[in-house]
Design a protein around this motif. Structure first.
Motif, PDB file in Angstrom:
ATOM      1  N   UNK A 114      38.615  27.886   4.722  1.00  0.00           N
ATOM      2  CA  UNK A 114      37.744  28.093   5.891  1.00  0.00           C
ATOM      3  C   UNK A 114      38.416  28.985   6.944  1.00  0.00           C
ATOM      4  N   UNK A 115      39.698  28.776   7.193  1.00  0.00           N
ATOM      5  CA  UNK A 115      40.367  29.450   8.313  1.00  0.00           C
ATOM      6  C   UNK A 115      40.963  30.809   7.955  1.00  0.00           C
ATOM      7  N   UNK A 116      40.956  31.159   6.680  1.00  0.00           N
ATOM      8  CA  UNK A 116      41.643  32.377   6.255  1.00  0.00           C
ATOM      9  C   UNK A 116      41.056  33.610   6.971  1.00  0.00           C
ATOM     10  N   UNK A 117      39.755  33.764   7.100  1.00  0.00           N
ATOM     11  CA  UNK A 117      39.154  34.954   7.720  1.00  0.00           C
ATOM     12  C   UNK A 117      38.658  34.733   9.139  1.00  0.00           C
ATOM     13  N   UNK A 128      33.796  27.216  12.983  1.00  0.00           N
ATOM     14  CA  UNK A 128      33.312  26.960  11.605  1.00  0.00           C
ATOM     15  C   UNK A 128      33.433  25.463  11.270  1.00  0.00           C
ATOM     16  N   UNK A 129      33.073  24.627  12.197  1.00  0.00           N
ATOM     17  CA  UNK A 129      33.257  23.186  12.012  1.00  0.00           C
ATOM     18  C   UNK A 129      32.402  22.646  10.861  1.00  0.00           C
ATOM     19  N   UNK A 130      31.167  23.110  10.756  1.00  0.00           N
ATOM     20  CA  UNK A 130      30.312  22.618   9.663  1.00  0.00           C
ATOM     21  C   UNK A 130      30.906  22.963   8.289  1.00  0.00           C
ATOM     22  N   UNK A 131      31.399  24.195   8.167  1.00  0.00           N
ATOM     23  CA  UNK A 131      32.024  24.595   6.887  1.00  0.00           C
ATOM     24  C   UNK A 131      33.263  23.752   6.603  1.00  0.00           C
TER      25      UNK A 131
END
Length: 803
Positions: free
Chosen positions: A389-392, A439-442
């Motif tokens: 999730x956090x990569x991009x 991007x909390x939902x992801x």
């Protein structure tokens, strides 16, 4: 003085009382008996000398009489000389009998002269030289006087050599048979010498014919068949070669008998395990094949008639006839070799057990290290979600470089919620992380997905770890099994090959063809028999008749055998009749009067003098409990019958229940092992309830707390021991019998005065069901064992049963 008083009381003119005359007759016979034995012994050697002198080779030569004089015991030498002289003087094919009479007198003179020289007369070449030299000297003198041709001179030399060889055979056979070692103590060389000596005696009957049928040939074939029957391939081969060689020398124009008898004896020995008919048929066929090379059709037909007549006699004679020949082919050297083999097998089993134990330890150590290195970690769930999730994300530097500690704490706080609920939502994150994450939902979806995969992997790893432990335990179990086998073999001092051959013959007579028979004698001189046959043979086995015949053949009284089957093979094991016997009684109550009982039991003699009783209680009641209980008791009983130790059998049962299915399978195992020789009882419990013992009229509880099988990867018995006497009781119970406590059980068992354990078992089950007051029902099983001492068998009957 007593005799004088009795005589004085007899009035004059009257006969003495019958009792006095009987005593006088017995005394007279006792004084006469040694003299009669001596006369009979001299008569036997006279007949031996007569038969040896009548044995003719090469058509007109008879050197065996001289060999008999040179080799027979010195105390019977002159009887042998007289028999040989009569044999040579009787009409025969021998052309110059004076030549042989001079040779036997010369041989007797040499022995008489040198009898005081102990070292000389005991030398192995003394007897052969005593026969060879007189034969050679008288033969050369005859050749010189008559002007013999070179071929005639060579024949005199040949018969001298035959005389020397026959004397060697006679001397060794006489020494072996007179050594009191018994037939089973003879070496292979002594057996060959004995058979050749018997063949020389039979050679005297070669010319005794009915028409063209030789009675000597019939007797020789009959001897070969008996040797093949009791000596197998070796006995038949040796006897065939010996008889064939001698009769081929003694019969002009029938030289084929050498190969025919040798081949026939070999084939008869090969087919001896199949039965007498097959052995005789094999000899007839082999003899017929060997005779095809002979051009003299009349001689071949006569030979076939002789073989067929001997075969018919062999089949018609009683089955037990010639059974003493068993020992003749059980070489004494085999006993020392068997002891060395036994020690070698024990050492190999013990070393293999230790090696497998080392393998088990290695597997467990590697398993622990791999488990620590490769076990799944929940931190991997978070790491994978962060990478995905956090990569991009543009806020990655802010979250994972400037505020790394706060961000990790937010994820660590999720662990408790994940383990409790199995998933998370937006509200489970800390407010600080939730307000800054775009991007909390992801992230929520990714964490849930990865945690689900983590739980699946964790369950699989747990199962794999369990399987690894099971594999390691199997190595340990196999090691224990080998140790049990080594310990069992250590108890046996020797193997009785003659008894094993007799048992094989008994089984064949009963229509059962054994694969292998082993008769072992332990340190207390108790014999146990183990038989292996094909599984189909079990249907033909009449236990009572076979035990009776084996007892008669071995001279020991045996117990009813324990029979088990595995992989198409049938294993029969029996021991000598023990001191005690066990009466058994068992009764069951099925929960709710259903069709399937969760309790399973077995009671059997293990063939080693022990009575084994087992109760297994499956978890719960009904079908599933019935499967678990039957599986536990069935596998355990089968392993014990196969000779596997109780502790090792328990571990195997435990492994089977653990891997049976993914569901939990539990069963208790309660075992009572009664040694029928010593009266000792061993109680082994795996999760089983108390056992009631009644000793000397007093009842007591035996409790040994332990866990059932199927729970843990390892299982152990809790053990207790006691010594029983005549009339004592062992009462095994399932837990359904203890719902109302055990005080009433002890009281009932102590006060019971009946004789049938079955009555006590039924009474206890009925009382247990009636006393239950909690509104529930359960399976109830009671197994009662009563130790008894059988009534002594009268001496005459006991001797008759033992043969």
């Amino acid at each position: 003085m007593a005799k004088e008083k009795v005589a004085a009381q007899v009035p004059e003119g009257q006969a003495p009382p019958i009792s006095n005359r009987r005593v006088d007759l017995e005394n007279w016979l006792a004084a006469l008996l040694p003299g009669m034995r001596a006369v009979a012994r001299q008569a036997v050697f006279f007949v031996v000398g007569l038969l040896c002198a009548r044995g003719v080779v090469f058509g007109k030569y008879a050197p065996f009489g001289v060999a008999a004089v040179a080799a027979m015991p010195y105390h019977s030498m002159w009887s042998t000389v007289l028999g040989c002289a009569v044999g040579y003087l009787l009409p025969s094919q021998v052309s110059v009998p004076v030549h042989y009479i001079a040779a036997i007198l010369a041989a007797a003179a040499i022995r008489w002269t040198m009898n005081d020289l102990v070292r000389v007369r005991q030398h192995p070449v003394f007897a052969p030289m005593t026969a060879f030299l007189p034969m050679l000297c008288t033969g050369m003198a005859l050749a010189f006087v008559n002007g013999s041709t070179p071929s005639g001179t060579a024949m005199y030399v040949a018969e001298s050599l035959l005389a020397g060889g026959a004397a060697y055979f006679f001397a060794h056979a006489g020494t072996a048979l007179g050594s009191r070692r018994g037939a089973s103590g003879l070496s292979g060389q002594e057996i060959a010498c004995t058979l050749l000596s018997l063949g020389i005696l039979l050679l005297a009957f070669a010319d005794l014919t009915i028409g063209s049928i030789s009675l000597g040939h019939i007797a020789a074939v009959l001897g070969i068949l008996f040797a093949a029957r009791y000596g197998g391939v070796a006995g038949g081969g040796i006897a065939g070669i010996a008889a064939g060689t001698l009769f081929s020398l003694g019969t002009t124009g029938l030289n084929y008998v050498s190969g025919a008898y040798a081949l026939g004896g070999l084939m008869a020995g090969v087919f001896s395990p199949v039965g007498r008919l097959a052995s005789a048929a094999a000899f007839v066929v082999a003899n017929g094949v060997a005779s095809l090379q002979v051009g003299n059709q009349a001689a071949v037909i006569s030979g076939l008639y002789e073989v067929m007549a001997a075969s018919v006699l062999y089949i018609a004679l009683p089955k037990g006839m010639g059974s003493k020949l068993v020992g003749l082919f059980s070489s004494g050297d085999d006993h020392s070799r068997s002891d060395g083999l036994r020690r070698s097998v024990i050492m190999k089993l013990d070393y293999a057990a230790k090696a497998l134990g080392g393998v088990s330890e290695s597997v467990e150590e590697v398993s622990r290290k791999l488990g620590a290195a490769c076990a799944p970690d929940i931190n991997g769930v978070y790491k994978k979600a962060i990478d995905e999730v956090c990569m991009g994300c543009g806020l990655k530097i802010y979250c994972w470089e400037r505020n790394y500690g706060d961000s990790m704490n937010a994820f660590n706080d999720l662990t408790a919620r994940l383990r409790t609920r199995g998933r998370i939502d937006r509200t489970d994150f800390s407010p600080h992380f939730a307000t800054h994450c775009s991007r909390l939902n992801d992230m929520v979806e990714c964490v849930n997905r990865n945690y689900e995969a983590f739980t699946v992997r964790q369950a699989a790893e747990g199962r794999i770890a369990q399987v690894r432990n099971m594999v390691a335990n199997q190595f340990t179990t196999t090691s224990r099994m080998l140790e049990d086998m080594a310990s069992e073999m250590e108890l046996f001092e020797r193997f009785d090959f003659a008894a094993a051959q007799q048992v094989s013959e008994v089984l064949r007579a009963a229509g059962v063809t054994p694969i292998e028979v082993s008769c072992r004698v332990d340190q207390f001189n108790r014999m146990s028999i183990e038989i292996e046959a094909m599984q189909v043979e079990r249907m033909r086995l009449n236990r009572g008749a076979v035990v009776k015949e084996i007892s008669r053949a071995c001279g020991r009284l045996f117990e009813t055998p324990c029979i088990s089957t595995a992989q198409g093979k049938c294993r029969v094991q029996m021991s000598e009749r023990p001191v005690y016997r066990v009466q058994t009684g068992c009764y069951q109550h099925v929960c709710g009067d259903g069709q399937l009982c969760g309790d399973s039991y077995a009671c059997f003699n293990d063939g080693s003098g022990r009575q084994v009783a087992i109760i297994s209680d499956g978890m719960g009641s009904g079908g599933r409990a019935a499967v678990d209980g039957a599986m536990a008791s069935g596998i355990f009983s089968q392993l014990v019958k196969a000779g596997i130790g109780f502790d090792t059998a328990l571990k195997i049962v435990n492994s089977a229940l653990v891997v049976k299915s993914g569901d939990e399978s539990l069963a208790t195992i309660d075992v009572a092992v009664l040694d029928l020789f010593s009266g000792c009882v061993e109680l082994r419990k795996a999760g089983a309830p108390v056992t009631i013992l009644r000793q000397d009229g007093q009842a007591k509880r035996i409790d040994a707390p332990s866990l059932p099988v199927g729970i843990l990867n390892d299982a152990h018995f809790a053990k207790a021991d006691a010594v029983l006497r005549d009339g004592d009781l062992v009462v095994l119970l399932s837990d359904g019998a203890l719902a109302a406590g055990d005080d009433w059980l002890c009281e009932t068992v102590e006060q019971w005065q009946g004789l049938s354990p079955q009555d006590l078992a039924e009474e206890l089950v009925a009382e247990a069901v009636a006393r239950r007051s909690d509104g529930h029902d359960d399976d109830v099983t009671v197994l009662v064992l009563r130790m008894t001492t059988p009534q002594p068998i009268p001496k005459d009957e006991d001797e008759e049963k033992a043969g």
